[in-house]
Write an enzyme that holds these catalytic residues in place. Structure first.
Site, PDB file in Angstrom:
ATOM      1  N   CYS A   1       2.582  10.739  -4.284  1.00 54.05           N
ATOM      2  CA  CYS A   1       2.441   9.403  -4.865  1.00 54.05           C
ATOM      3  C   CYS A   1       3.686   8.993  -5.642  1.00 54.05           C
ATOM      4  CB  CYS A   1       1.212   9.362  -5.764  1.00 54.05           C
ATOM      5  SG  CYS A   1       1.013   7.778  -6.574  1.00 54.05           S
TER       6      CYS A   1
ATOM      7  N   CYS B   1       3.233   6.065  -3.119  1.00 51.98           N
ATOM      8  CA  CYS B   1       2.829   4.824  -3.805  1.00 51.98           C
ATOM      9  C   CYS B   1       3.917   4.201  -4.666  1.00 51.98           C
ATOM     10  CB  CYS B   1       1.633   5.082  -4.725  1.00 51.98           C
ATOM     11  SG  CYS B   1       0.495   6.335  -4.167  1.00 51.98           S
TER      12      CYS B   1
ATOM     13  N   LYS C   1       7.223   3.199  -2.795  1.00 49.00           N
ATOM     14  CA  LYS C   1       6.790   2.175  -1.828  1.00 49.00           C
ATOM     15  C   LYS C   1       6.561   0.838  -2.529  1.00 49.00           C
ATOM     16  CE  LYS C   1       2.786   1.212  -1.524  1.00 49.00           C
ATOM     17  NZ  LYS C   1       1.699   1.854  -0.861  1.00 49.00           N
TER      18      LYS C   1
ATOM     19  N   GLY D   1      -0.401   1.952  13.241  1.00 46.07           N
ATOM     20  CA  GLY D   1      -1.013   0.689  12.794  1.00 46.07           C
ATOM     21  C   GLY D   1      -1.824   0.873  11.536  1.00 46.07           C
TER      22      GLY D   1
ATOM     23  N   TYR E   1      -2.084   2.232   7.226  1.00 48.76           N
ATOM     24  CA  TYR E   1      -1.561   1.786   5.927  1.00 48.76           C
ATOM     25  C   TYR E   1      -0.028   1.832   5.916  1.00 48.76           C
ATOM     26  CZ  TYR E   1      -5.887   2.542   3.057  1.00 48.76           C
ATOM     27  OH  TYR E   1      -7.114   2.509   2.473  1.00 48.76           O
ATOM     28  N   ILE E   2       0.499   3.027   6.221  1.00 47.75           N
ATOM     29  CA  ILE E   2       1.929   3.256   5.987  1.00 47.75           C
ATOM     30  C   ILE E   2       2.764   2.436   6.958  1.00 47.75           C
ATOM     31  CG2 ILE E   2       3.749   5.022   5.966  1.00 47.75           C
ATOM     32  CD1 ILE E   2       1.685   7.015   4.942  1.00 47.75           C
TER      33      ILE E   2
ATOM     34  N   GLU F   1       2.507  -1.298   5.965  1.00 48.84           N
ATOM     35  CA  GLU F   1       3.198  -1.593   4.704  1.00 48.84           C
ATOM     36  C   GLU F   1       4.718  -1.591   4.923  1.00 48.84           C
ATOM     37  OE1 GLU F   1       1.702   1.244   1.846  1.00 48.84           O
ATOM     38  OE2 GLU F   1      -0.030  -0.007   1.370  1.00 48.84           O
TER      39      GLU F   1
ATOM     40  N   ARG G   1      -7.165  -0.310  11.606  1.00 48.05           N
ATOM     41  CA  ARG G   1      -8.495   0.041  12.097  1.00 48.05           C
ATOM     42  C   ARG G   1      -9.355   0.499  10.913  1.00 48.05           C
ATOM     43  NH1 ARG G   1     -10.578   4.799  14.138  1.00 48.05           N
ATOM     44  NH2 ARG G   1      -8.547   5.829  14.213  1.00 48.05           N
TER      45      ARG G   1
ATOM     46  N   ASP H   1      -5.719  15.120  -1.173  1.00 50.02           N
ATOM     47  CA  ASP H   1      -5.509  14.942   0.266  1.00 50.02           C
ATOM     48  C   ASP H   1      -5.727  16.214   1.070  1.00 50.02           C
ATOM     49  OD1 ASP H   1      -4.828  12.385  -0.429  1.00 50.02           O
ATOM     50  OD2 ASP H   1      -2.776  12.445   0.339  1.00 50.02           O
TER      51      ASP H   1
ATOM     52  N   HIS I   1      -9.863 -22.141 -12.712  1.00 52.07           N
ATOM     53  CA  HIS I   1      -9.207 -23.154 -11.894  1.00 52.07           C
ATOM     54  C   HIS I   1      -7.828 -23.506 -12.435  1.00 52.07           C
ATOM     55  CE1 HIS I   1      -9.117 -26.429  -9.050  1.00 52.07           C
ATOM     56  NE2 HIS I   1      -8.710 -27.241 -10.002  1.00 52.07           N
TER      57      HIS I   1
ATOM     58  N   GLU J   1     -10.888 -18.194  -7.310  1.00 52.46           N
ATOM     59  CA  GLU J   1     -12.067 -18.989  -7.670  1.00 52.46           C
ATOM     60  C   GLU J   1     -12.969 -19.213  -6.454  1.00 52.46           C
ATOM     61  OE1 GLU J   1     -11.540 -23.261  -8.651  1.00 52.46           O
ATOM     62  OE2 GLU J   1      -9.440 -22.977  -8.128  1.00 52.46           O
TER      63      GLU J   1
HETATM   64  P1  NDP Z   1      -3.564   6.147   8.925  1.00 52.52           P
HETATM   65  O1  NDP Z   1      -4.573   7.120   9.351  1.00 52.52           O
HETATM   66  O2  NDP Z   1      -3.932   5.019   8.039  1.00 52.52           O
HETATM   67  O3  NDP Z   1      -2.881   5.514  10.225  1.00 52.52           O
HETATM   68  C1  NDP Z   1      -2.353   6.289  11.255  1.00 52.52           C
HETATM   69  C2  NDP Z   1      -1.973   5.351  12.380  1.00 52.52           C
HETATM   70  O4  NDP Z   1      -1.265   6.056  13.374  1.00 52.52           O
HETATM   71  C3  NDP Z   1      -3.184   4.715  13.056  1.00 52.52           C
HETATM   72  O5  NDP Z   1      -2.867   3.401  13.369  1.00 52.52           O
HETATM   73  C4  NDP Z   1      -3.319   5.575  14.309  1.00 52.52           C
HETATM   74  O6  NDP Z   1      -3.906   4.882  15.377  1.00 52.52           O
HETATM   75  C5  NDP Z   1      -1.884   5.860  14.622  1.00 52.52           C
HETATM   76  N1  NDP Z   1      -1.686   7.054  15.421  1.00 52.52           N
HETATM   77  C6  NDP Z   1      -2.189   8.293  15.210  1.00 52.52           C
HETATM   78  N2  NDP Z   1      -1.745   9.149  16.155  1.00 52.52           N
HETATM   79  C7  NDP Z   1      -0.940   8.436  16.963  1.00 52.52           C
HETATM   80  C8  NDP Z   1      -0.190   8.754  18.118  1.00 52.52           C
HETATM   81  N3  NDP Z   1      -0.176   9.990  18.631  1.00 52.52           N
HETATM   82  N4  NDP Z   1       0.527   7.767  18.715  1.00 52.52           N
HETATM   83  C9  NDP Z   1       0.523   6.514  18.196  1.00 52.52           C
HETATM   84  N5  NDP Z   1      -0.164   6.162  17.125  1.00 52.52           N
HETATM   85  C10 NDP Z   1      -0.888   7.106  16.497  1.00 52.52           C
HETATM   86  O7  NDP Z   1      -2.402   7.033   8.318  1.00 52.52           O
HETATM   87  P2  NDP Z   1      -1.137   6.696   7.446  1.00 52.52           P
HETATM   88  O8  NDP Z   1      -0.177   7.754   7.777  1.00 52.52           O
HETATM   89  O9  NDP Z   1      -0.725   5.268   7.598  1.00 52.52           O
HETATM   90  O10 NDP Z   1      -1.674   6.890   5.971  1.00 52.52           O
HETATM   91  C11 NDP Z   1      -2.359   8.079   5.598  1.00 52.52           C
HETATM   92  C12 NDP Z   1      -3.317   7.820   4.489  1.00 52.52           C
HETATM   93  O11 NDP Z   1      -2.598   7.633   3.280  1.00 52.52           O
HETATM   94  C13 NDP Z   1      -4.134   6.569   4.646  1.00 52.52           C
HETATM   95  O12 NDP Z   1      -5.275   6.789   5.405  1.00 52.52           O
HETATM   96  C14 NDP Z   1      -4.460   6.212   3.218  1.00 52.52           C
HETATM   97  O13 NDP Z   1      -5.635   6.854   2.830  1.00 52.52           O
HETATM   98  C15 NDP Z   1      -3.288   6.745   2.455  1.00 52.52           C
HETATM   99  N6  NDP Z   1      -2.410   5.644   2.045  1.00 52.52           N
HETATM  100  C16 NDP Z   1      -2.892   4.682   1.200  1.00 52.52           C
HETATM  101  C17 NDP Z   1      -2.104   3.630   0.820  1.00 52.52           C
HETATM  102  C18 NDP Z   1      -2.666   2.588  -0.083  1.00 52.52           C
HETATM  103  O14 NDP Z   1      -3.671   2.849  -0.737  1.00 52.52           O
HETATM  104  N7  NDP Z   1      -2.092   1.412  -0.151  1.00 52.52           N
HETATM  105  C19 NDP Z   1      -0.725   3.489   1.276  1.00 52.52           C
HETATM  106  C20 NDP Z   1      -0.324   4.538   2.184  1.00 52.52           C
HETATM  107  C21 NDP Z   1      -1.137   5.561   2.530  1.00 52.52           C
HETATM  108  P3  NDP Z   1      -5.511   4.740  15.566  1.00 52.52           P
HETATM  109  O15 NDP Z   1      -5.944   3.669  14.612  1.00 52.52           O
HETATM  110  O16 NDP Z   1      -5.628   4.326  16.998  1.00 52.52           O
HETATM  111  O17 NDP Z   1      -6.075   6.073  15.282  1.00 52.52           O
END
Ligand code: NDP
Length: 451
Positions: A42, A47, A50, A175, A177-178, A181, A204, A302, A434, A439
């Site tokens: 973090c 966090c 970022k 697709g 969080y990371i 962002e 997702r 984690d 307002h 609101e």
């Molecule tokens: P996520 O699980 O959120 O996303 C992983 C992404 O990678 C998904 O879109 C997934 O697709 C895709 N993916 C996985 N395997 C493959 C592959 N082989 N080829 C192509 N695409 C793939 O993980 P992150 O790494 O983004 O973040 C990890 C965690 O960290 C988050 O779940 C969250 O809990 C935490 N986090 C929180 C933040 C916040 O609070 N703002 C900021 C950053 C991280 P699919 O959807 O199809 O599985």
């Protein structure tokens, strides 16, 4: 049997540091080992840096906005090296604070890698061996990169803060969080960003309406988001990395960043030697009290792959101390956790999505999208979303989803009401502030649909 310590914590991230400090405050003799930098994901590579990059990237739009509001101002280039120097000074400062807090709490720090030798013994990379009545594993997670030809040419979010120079173009894979962002951050810093997501829509698991609006907003700001697309293979090109994609295209990017999920850090820390069981994703299996099958070994954060969020790890650490050092068995409440995704536009959320809720019970959806006053005046197209998912039977607000500037701040407050079990009528009883965007959360009269 006497031990060197009452508690030995492995991992100096948010969860481990908090647990160590709070345990030490009960009078326990505590030590903590961290192999890298105090503060963990973090603070050092998540966090905090970022969010500072989110702030930095947000200024690019402000030049236009300021001009629209009557200021006379010229766009200036962004100097990564200037920002980077300041960023790292800030991270050094924060790391120092973490160390100081531990020191002031009389927690003994080992700057070393630790691994379990047995349920009460830890061996350190310094060659020392120590014993503890309780061992808390808080080793966090790490990014995973898919196994495909050339994927070693890519970087992850760990590397981005360390780059000497910013690339001119980047492909971000994923697709979640990371990925989402960083697509916004790097686009805001003036880098040509392409994002591949293999599925139908990014983010997702979040509310469909909210995901769609975030994706639209990201495209509007310039991210080239390609859905249903993935990398097939990568190879070194004259300048950059040539990426072959599932849609048949080939293109060269200066950098490729994988944000394809994270895996728990459970390798090579002796968990097998201590008899600690791992789950299917390599996570440490724990009960509601964060206890593993080995009574003296606990795990939080984690590495347990429950909810990968800093405040959750901190709460798990606090509950562990309540349970083990204060004689007050405390489960961590993982229900109704508000969270924000710092995409541009930002997403704040708590509770059930429309899609999840309608599978559970009949619901009414109150939802509105609109151009907020400040964007409208500046001539921007960005729209915001305020959405409530309401139980037909109990009238409780089961979910709240916000896409807007500062959605994270808003959801923190709306989250209190939702966590308390507020009904739609409780929201309605609250007088609007307002003129604000939020609101709308208390002025939506009619449901847009039942589901
Ligand atoms: P996520 O699980 O959120 O996303 C992983 C992404 O990678 C998904 O879109 C997934 O697709 C895709 N993916 C996985 N395997 C493959 C592959 N082989 N080829 C192509 N695409 C793939 O993980 P992150 O790494 O983004 O973040 C990890 C965690 O960290 C988050 O779940 C969250 O809990 C935490 N986090 C929180 C933040 C916040 O609070 N703002 C900021 C950053 C991280 P699919 O959807 O199809 O599985």
């Amino acid at each position: 049997m006497t031990f060197d310590y009452d508690l030995f914590v492995i991992g100096g991230g948010s969860g481990g540091v908090r647990a160590a400090r709070v345990a030490a405050a009960t009078g326990a003799k505590v030590a903590l080992a961290e192999e890298f930098r105090m503060g963990g994901t973090c603070v050092i590579r998540g966090c905090v840096p970022k969010k500072l990059m989110v702030f930095a990237s947000g200024f690019s739009e402000m030049f236009d906005d300021a001009r629209a509001y009557g200021w006379d101002l010229t766009d200036g280039p962004f100097h990564w090296s200037r920002f980077r120097t300041k960023l790292h000074a800030e991270l050094d400062r924060l790391e120092g604070i973490y160390r100081k807090l531990l020191g002031n709490s009389d927690v003994e720090i080992y700057d070393a890698r630790a691994s379990l030798k047995d349920p009460h013994t830890v061996s350190l990379s310094t060659g020392q061996t120590v014993t503890a009545k309780h061992i808390l594993v808080a080793t966090g997670g790490r990014p995973v990169v898919p196994d495909l030809p050339g994927s070693e040419l890519g970087i992850t979010s760990n590397d981005i803060f360390l780059l000497e120079d910013m690339p001119k173009s980047i492909l971000i894979v994923g697709g979640g969080y990371i990925a989402s962002e960083f697509a916004g951050i790097l686009n805001g810093l003036g880098i040509a960003v392409t994002q591949f997501y293999r599925g139908e829509q990014i983010l997702r698991g979040f509310d469909d309406e909210a995901r769609a609006l975030v994706a639209d907003g990201m495209r509007e700001k310039g991210v080239d988001l390609k859905l249903g697309t993935n990398v097939v293979a990568m190879e070194k090109a004259d300048k950059g990395i040539l990426v072959k994609a599932t849609d048949g295209t080939e293109k060269t990017y200066d950098q490729v960043m994988f944000a394809t999920g994270r895996a728990p850090n459970t390798d090579g820390i002796g968990l097998e030697d201590a008899g600690v069981a791992l789950g299917r994703s390599g996570e440490i299996v724990v009960d509601d009290y964060s206890q593993t099958g080995i009574p003296s070994v606990y795990a939080i954060g984690d590495v347990t792959n429950r909810v990968q969020l800093t405040p959750v790890a901190i709460r798990e650490g606090m509950a562990f101390v309540e349970t083990v050092f204060k004689g007050n068995p405390t489960k961590v409440d993982h229900e109704l956790i508000p969270s924000a995704v710092f995409t541009q536009p930002e997403l704040g959320t708590i509770g059930l999505t429309e899609e999840q809720a309608r599978d559970v019970e009949p619901v009414e959806i109150y939802s509105t999208t609109f151009k907020p006053m400040n964007h409208s005046f500046a001539g921007r197209e960005d729209r915001v979303l305020m959405k409530l998912v309401v139980s037909k039977a109990t009238r409780k607000v089961l979910g709240c989803h916000i896409v807007a500037d500062h959605a994270g701040e808003m959801i923190q407050l709306a989250g209190v009401a939702v966590k308390m079990g507020a009904t739609k009528e409780d929201f309605d009883r609250t007088v609007a502030v307002h003129p604000t965007m939020a609101e709308e959360l208390v002025t939506m009269k009619e449901p847009v649909r039942s589901a």
